[in-house]
Scaffold this active site. Sequence first.
Site, PDB file in Angstrom:
ATOM      1  N   ARG A  98      -9.313  -7.096   5.173  1.00  0.00           N
ATOM      2  CA  ARG A  98      -8.135  -6.666   5.938  1.00  0.00           C
ATOM      3  C   ARG A  98      -8.039  -5.151   5.950  1.00  0.00           C
ATOM      4  NH1 ARG A  98      -2.613  -5.640   4.305  1.00  0.00           N
ATOM      5  NH2 ARG A  98      -1.042  -6.291   5.856  1.00  0.00           N
ATOM      6  N   GLN A 138       1.450 -10.647  11.242  1.00  0.00           N
ATOM      7  CA  GLN A 138       1.962  -9.548  10.416  1.00  0.00           C
ATOM      8  C   GLN A 138       1.207  -8.251  10.654  1.00  0.00           C
ATOM      9  OE1 GLN A 138       0.713  -7.980   6.996  1.00  0.00           O
ATOM     10  NE2 GLN A 138       2.195  -8.921   5.600  1.00  0.00           N
ATOM     11  N   GLN A 147       0.823  -1.200   0.000  1.00  0.00           N
ATOM     12  CA  GLN A 147       0.000   0.000   0.000  1.00  0.00           C
ATOM     13  C   GLN A 147       0.860   1.254   0.000  1.00  0.00           C
ATOM     14  OE1 GLN A 147      -3.170  -0.165   2.831  1.00  0.00           O
ATOM     15  NE2 GLN A 147      -3.801   1.942   2.511  1.00  0.00           N
ATOM     16  N   LEU A 167       1.048  -5.667   2.328  1.00  0.00           N
ATOM     17  CA  LEU A 167      -0.006  -6.113   1.412  1.00  0.00           C
ATOM     18  C   LEU A 167       0.566  -6.988   0.297  1.00  0.00           C
ATOM     19  CD1 LEU A 167      -2.800  -5.995  -0.057  1.00  0.00           C
ATOM     20  CD2 LEU A 167      -1.959  -3.892  -1.118  1.00  0.00           C
TER      21      LEU A 167
END
Length: 314
Positions: free
Chosen positions: A119, A258, A14, A95
Amino acid sequence: MSSNTKTAVVFPGQGTQRPGMGKDFYDNVSASRLTYEEASDVLGWDVGAMCFGENEKINLTEYAQPSILATEIAMLRGLQELYGFYPDYFGGHSLGEYTALVAASAMPFADALKTVETRGHLMQEATPPGIGAMAAVIAKNIDIEKIRKMLEDLPMDVANINSTDQVVISGHAGSMDKAKERISGSMENQDEMRFVPLNVSAPFHSRFMNAIKEAFREVLAAVSARMNSKNAARVTSNYTGLFHAATSDRVIEALVAQLSGSVKWRDNMQALAAKSRQIYEIGPNRPLKNFFRSLDIQCKSITSLSAAKREFSA
């Protein structure tokens, strides 16, 4: 770098979104066009229009994450159709780890799209607007443990260990100035240090994501039966810094961890370089190339169809 003939591909995450991303692949390569159409069918909104236009929603986490994933897979499938490009190992930054799992055939594309959309929504909702902040610390040969020590009594965490020269910190916006003061004061060459606030909407990869971990675990558990965990062993884990274990339970644990753990990208780069002769970065922008350079590892970036032609038609 290893002297073998294996190749690896890495995918940025991202923040790499941009208007028009992937449109050259969409316009010219049938596999890429079909990928965007598949993504739109899965998500119920026009992914191509989101990626190619000027819609500001592209910067909202829940839209940015599936849009970037779709673009990166569309680009990879385009390279496969045009040039028979099939890498051996895969990695992705935050991501991008989900793109890597799709690329390795460890997670179905449709499941990954829905997973990262959720998410993104969960990450966005984890903290009220304005509460969280992130910043990049850029300096030569950063001592990670020293940074952690300086942050230990603040609501701040080391979010990304990107290279020898860059880490990202994440946490409560009200503590960012104190963190900057401490870190800059500890640097031997303060004039060479840069402290760059990031334009993000939440404190990703910090303790503030703990609240969403169980909800996200349920999302991953729902798709676990369709995962090919054996193929996940060809993908690096941001959380462990090593290649994923080849069991779905271990993959899910690493992906959940994560959310709030540090992205050990420096370790990911070293793990990929140990197994690969050549590494390619595929995505709408190329932030990872310089991270590899900090370790004296060559990484070639493919951000457009013209860049792909220059690389693979030579």
